[in-house]
Structures are given as structure tokens and as C-alpha cells.
Design a protein around this motif. Structure first.
Motif, PDB file in Angstrom:
ATOM      1  N   ASP A  63      29.642  24.697 -15.468  1.00 43.72           N
ATOM      2  CA  ASP A  63      29.434  23.667 -16.862  1.00 43.72           C
ATOM      3  C   ASP A  63      30.419  22.264 -15.936  1.00 43.72           C
ATOM      4  O   ASP A  63      29.950  20.887 -16.866  1.00 43.72           O
ATOM      5  CB  ASP A  63      30.978  24.402 -17.768  1.00 43.72           C
ATOM      6  CG  ASP A  63      29.905  25.624 -18.419  1.00 43.72           C
ATOM      7  OD1 ASP A  63      29.013  25.739 -18.414  1.00 43.72           O
ATOM      8  OD2 ASP A  63      30.786  26.008 -19.000  1.00 43.72           O
ATOM      9  N   ILE A  66      27.631  21.163 -13.892  1.00 46.25           N
ATOM     10  CA  ILE A  66      26.028  20.243 -15.801  1.00 46.25           C
ATOM     11  C   ILE A  66      26.582  19.428 -15.781  1.00 46.25           C
ATOM     12  O   ILE A  66      25.824  17.945 -15.730  1.00 46.25           O
ATOM     13  CB  ILE A  66      25.649  21.890 -16.472  1.00 46.25           C
ATOM     14  CG1 ILE A  66      24.855  22.480 -15.763  1.00 46.25           C
ATOM     15  CG2 ILE A  66      25.256  21.051 -17.660  1.00 46.25           C
ATOM     16  CD1 ILE A  66      24.988  24.154 -16.759  1.00 46.25           C
ATOM     17  N   THR A  67      27.530  18.722 -16.215  1.00 43.69           N
ATOM     18  CA  THR A  67      27.979  17.639 -17.526  1.00 43.69           C
ATOM     19  C   THR A  67      28.316  17.234 -16.145  1.00 43.69           C
ATOM     20  O   THR A  67      28.176  15.308 -16.292  1.00 43.69           O
ATOM     21  CB  THR A  67      29.911  18.145 -17.551  1.00 43.69           C
ATOM     22  OG1 THR A  67      30.453  19.140 -18.816  1.00 43.69           O
ATOM     23  CG2 THR A  67      30.799  17.088 -18.448  1.00 43.69           C
ATOM     24  N   ALA A  69      26.291  16.467 -13.769  1.00 46.04           N
ATOM     25  CA  ALA A  69      24.749  15.849 -13.651  1.00 46.04           C
ATOM     26  C   ALA A  69      24.515  15.011 -15.097  1.00 46.04           C
ATOM     27  O   ALA A  69      23.101  14.450 -13.888  1.00 46.04           O
ATOM     28  CB  ALA A  69      24.379  17.335 -12.998  1.00 46.04           C
ATOM     29  N   LYS A  70      24.414  15.487 -15.585  1.00 38.92           N
ATOM     30  CA  LYS A  70      24.009  15.017 -16.670  1.00 38.92           C
ATOM     31  C   LYS A  70      24.792  13.539 -17.590  1.00 38.92           C
ATOM     32  O   LYS A  70      24.190  12.195 -17.992  1.00 38.92           O
ATOM     33  CB  LYS A  70      24.612  15.514 -18.407  1.00 38.92           C
ATOM     34  CG  LYS A  70      23.355  16.629 -18.306  1.00 38.92           C
ATOM     35  CD  LYS A  70      23.952  17.911 -19.887  1.00 38.92           C
ATOM     36  CE  LYS A  70      23.130  18.535 -19.353  1.00 38.92           C
ATOM     37  NZ  LYS A  70      23.107  19.506 -20.915  1.00 38.92           N
ATOM     38  N   ILE A  97      23.461  27.694 -14.242  1.00 39.58           N
ATOM     39  CA  ILE A  97      22.702  26.355 -13.735  1.00 39.58           C
ATOM     40  C   ILE A  97      20.996  26.389 -14.611  1.00 39.58           C
ATOM     41  O   ILE A  97      20.537  25.402 -14.569  1.00 39.58           O
ATOM     42  CB  ILE A  97      23.175  26.434 -12.328  1.00 39.58           C
ATOM     43  CG1 ILE A  97      22.271  25.181 -11.781  1.00 39.58           C
ATOM     44  CG2 ILE A  97      21.312  27.409 -11.638  1.00 39.58           C
ATOM     45  CD1 ILE A  97      23.333  23.438 -12.511  1.00 39.58           C
ATOM     46  N   ARG A  99      20.040  27.237 -17.529  1.00 36.92           N
ATOM     47  CA  ARG A  99      19.695  25.605 -18.958  1.00 36.92           C
ATOM     48  C   ARG A  99      19.462  23.957 -18.263  1.00 36.92           C
ATOM     49  O   ARG A  99      18.872  23.220 -19.200  1.00 36.92           O
ATOM     50  CB  ARG A  99      20.944  26.243 -19.518  1.00 36.92           C
ATOM     51  CG  ARG A  99      22.027  25.389 -19.652  1.00 36.92           C
ATOM     52  CD  ARG A  99      23.344  25.642 -20.667  1.00 36.92           C
ATOM     53  NE  ARG A  99      24.816  25.037 -20.234  1.00 36.92           N
ATOM     54  CZ  ARG A  99      25.199  26.256 -19.894  1.00 36.92           C
ATOM     55  NH1 ARG A  99      25.379  27.315 -18.956  1.00 36.92           N
ATOM     56  NH2 ARG A  99      26.345  25.410 -19.440  1.00 36.92           N
ATOM     57  N   TYR A 100      20.119  24.158 -17.080  1.00 40.03           N
ATOM     58  CA  TYR A 100      20.389  22.916 -16.667  1.00 40.03           C
ATOM     59  C   TYR A 100      18.295  22.279 -15.638  1.00 40.03           C
ATOM     60  O   TYR A 100      17.987  21.223 -15.917  1.00 40.03           O
ATOM     61  CB  TYR A 100      20.660  22.309 -15.633  1.00 40.03           C
ATOM     62  CG  TYR A 100      21.221  20.462 -15.359  1.00 40.03           C
ATOM     63  CD1 TYR A 100      21.481  20.007 -15.937  1.00 40.03           C
ATOM     64  CD2 TYR A 100      20.292  20.695 -14.189  1.00 40.03           C
ATOM     65  CE1 TYR A 100      21.173  18.912 -15.723  1.00 40.03           C
ATOM     66  CE2 TYR A 100      20.147  19.346 -13.951  1.00 40.03           C
ATOM     67  CZ  TYR A 100      20.270  18.141 -13.718  1.00 40.03           C
ATOM     68  OH  TYR A 100      20.421  17.099 -13.614  1.00 40.03           O
ATOM     69  N   SER A 103      15.692  20.849 -18.618  1.00 43.31           N
ATOM     70  CA  SER A 103      15.254  19.985 -18.865  1.00 43.31           C
ATOM     71  C   SER A 103      16.394  18.800 -17.641  1.00 43.31           C
ATOM     72  O   SER A 103      17.393  18.061 -17.583  1.00 43.31           O
ATOM     73  CB  SER A 103      15.379  19.582 -20.174  1.00 43.31           C
ATOM     74  OG  SER A 103      15.081  18.056 -20.349  1.00 43.31           O
ATOM     75  N   PRO A 104      16.116  18.716 -16.010  1.00 42.13           N
ATOM     76  CA  PRO A 104      17.544  18.045 -15.305  1.00 42.13           C
ATOM     77  C   PRO A 104      17.098  16.459 -15.731  1.00 42.13           C
ATOM     78  O   PRO A 104      16.242  15.733 -16.146  1.00 42.13           O
ATOM     79  CB  PRO A 104      16.719  18.463 -14.323  1.00 42.13           C
ATOM     80  CG  PRO A 104      15.205  18.357 -14.082  1.00 42.13           C
ATOM     81  CD  PRO A 104      14.935  19.181 -15.657  1.00 42.13           C
TER      82      PRO A 104
END
Length: 260
Positions: A63, A66-67, A69-70, A97, A99-100, A103-104
Motif C-alpha cells: 500500500d 502504491i501510494t 508510485a501514484k 501490486i 491492482r497498480y 493502470s500504472p
């Protein structure tokens, strides 16, 4: 996309970067080399302060990765997010990972580094669709001497053929160990530009008196004392993890017996 070591380096050098890279496999030398390039060759020092995030598998949470990376880059063209030692992360946690990967973020370069041949195949396929996958395989034994020659040449030096064989026999198929030992040797080479068997013996600790070449000579002249001492040295080398020396010694003995 299936990537090679050189193709990933080309992506980094040209800044034509994919949003996701999976670097996996047994050979740590290539994984560490590429990881270091991602870390140091995309962003300059000032940009790293706000745009570089590094996580380690044992302590990281997907998590948080991903945070990171976004987020969008600040005063830079990209954000770089690296997860090192992914092989130490719980497989169920790592699977999040996915789910990322659906849509990266195009301005983020997410790099997952896993020094493990058993990376989940299904997850690797999803990385392949989202970006690029590099599989760092162990170098074949028969290519080891050639690799050593090439590595030394890249450093601006040359190495005697017998010296290359000595390094390969003693250190085995461990490119990280070989590169580290050669790098230390080159520091002590001073004004010379060629690595000799004497240099290898002095700086890597390989005996110039008890190696495969000397064993062959000892067998040809039936020098049993020298043969026995070579055997003791080779036994120590096997304990260090190099099985290549066993194959070469077996070959030397077989060939020599046929000539006797």
C-alpha cells in the motif's frame, strides 16, 4: 515485454522509460547493476530529494509503495520507486501490486527487484503486460572465462588467459564475487594495464603453485607430492563453493591418464 540487460540499460540512458520493470532471477550481479542505474541515472541529486523512494521487501507494505508510485513528480520528468529484496516479502503481500499494474502512472518508474528464480509466474506475466521483465540467469560455466575477459576490458585493462581461468576456477560462477575481487585487484595494479597470474595469486589469494595448470604438469612428471598438495588446495576451493574446479580437475586427470 521480455527485456535484456542491455535493453534495460538503453531505456535508462535514453530516458525512454516504461512505467514498470520487474528485475528477477538468480544472478545478483545484473540485478544490482540495473537497480543502481535506476537509482542514480534517471534523476539528478536535487531531483532525488522529492522523487526517489526506495523500499525493502522485508519491511515494506505494498500500500505504501502504491501510494508513492501514484504521486506525480516534483520539478522532474519522473518519479522513481524501487522495491529491493522483493524475495523477502510475503508472497500474498507482494501480490497486492497487481491492482497498480492495471493502470500504472506514466510519469512513475516502478522497479521491483527480486533475487529469486521462483518469482510467481502469474504475477510476472502481469508485469510483462504493464512494462518489462528482465530475467537474470546464472551464466553458463563455459562462458565464465569469456565474461571475465570482457569485464576486465570494460574497466580499461586486459588479463592473461591463464589468469582468467584461475579466477573462474577459484571463484566459481558468482559474478558479484568475481567483479568485486577484480575491482579490488585493479586498485592495486598501479601502473600496469594487464592482469597476470602473479597478480591474481597475490591479490585474490589463488595459489600460483597449486592450480589446474600445475596439476597437469605434476601428473605428466608423476610428481606425487605436488599432486597431493594440489588436491588439498582444490578441496579448500570446493569448500568456498566453486564446483567449476572439480569439473576441470576431473578433465585434466582423465586426459592425463590417457597419455600415461
Amino acid at each position: 515485454m521480455v527485456a535484456t540487460f542491455e535493453s534495460v540499460r538503453k531505456d535508462i540512458a535514453s530516458k525512454t522509460l516504461k512505467p514498470v520493470y520487474l528485475l528477477k532471477g538468480e544472478e545478483s550481479y545484473y540485478l544490482e547493476a540495473l537497480s543502481e542505474e535506476f537509482e542514480n541515472s534517471i534523476l539528478d541529486e536535487a531531483e532525488k530529494d522529492f522523487n526517489l523512494s526506495i523500499f525493502y521487501g522485508k519491511d515494506a507494505q505494498i500500500d505504501d509503495i502504491i501510494t508513492s508510485a501514484k504521486q506525480y513528480p516534483m520539478m522532474a520528468s519522473h518519479r522513481v520507486v524501487i522495491l529491493k529484496e522483493a524475495q523477502t516479502m510475503d508472497k500474498r503481500e507482494l501480490a497486492k501490486i497487481e491492482r497498480y499494474l492495471l493502470s500504472p502512472v506514466s510519469t512513475t518508474v516502478l522497479v521491483i527487484v527480486s533475487n529469486d528464480k521462483d518469482f510467481p509466474k502469474t504475477l510476472a506475466t502481469k508485469f510483462d503486460k504493464a512494462g518489462a521483465v528482465f530475467d537474470s540467469k546464472k551464466l553458463k560455466e563455459e562462458m565464465l572465462v569469456s565474461w571475465i575477459d570482457s569485464y576486465v576490458k570494460q574497466q580499461g585493462f586486459t588479463i592473461e588467459s591463464q589468469a582468467s581461468v584461475m579466477v573462474a576456477d577459484y571463484l566459481g560462477n558468482n559474478l558479484m564475487k568475481i567483479s568485486n575481487e577484480i575491482s579490488k585487484l585493479l586498485i592495486n595494479l598501479k601502473q600496469k594495464n594487464i592482469i597476470t597470474t602473479e597478480d591474481v595469486s597475490s591479490h585474490i589469494g589463488i595459489s600460483k603453485d597449486y592450480n589446474v595448470f600445475e596439476l597437469q604438469k605434476a601428473i605428466s612428471r608423476l610428481d606425487y607430492n605436488k599432486i597431493n598438495k594440489c588436491g588439498l588446495v582444490f578441496g579448500d576451493t570446493l569448500c568456498l563453493g566453486s564446483t567449476r574446479i572439480y569439473d576441470n580437475v576431473t578433465l585434466v586427470i582423465d586426459n592425463s591418464l590417457q597419455l600415461l
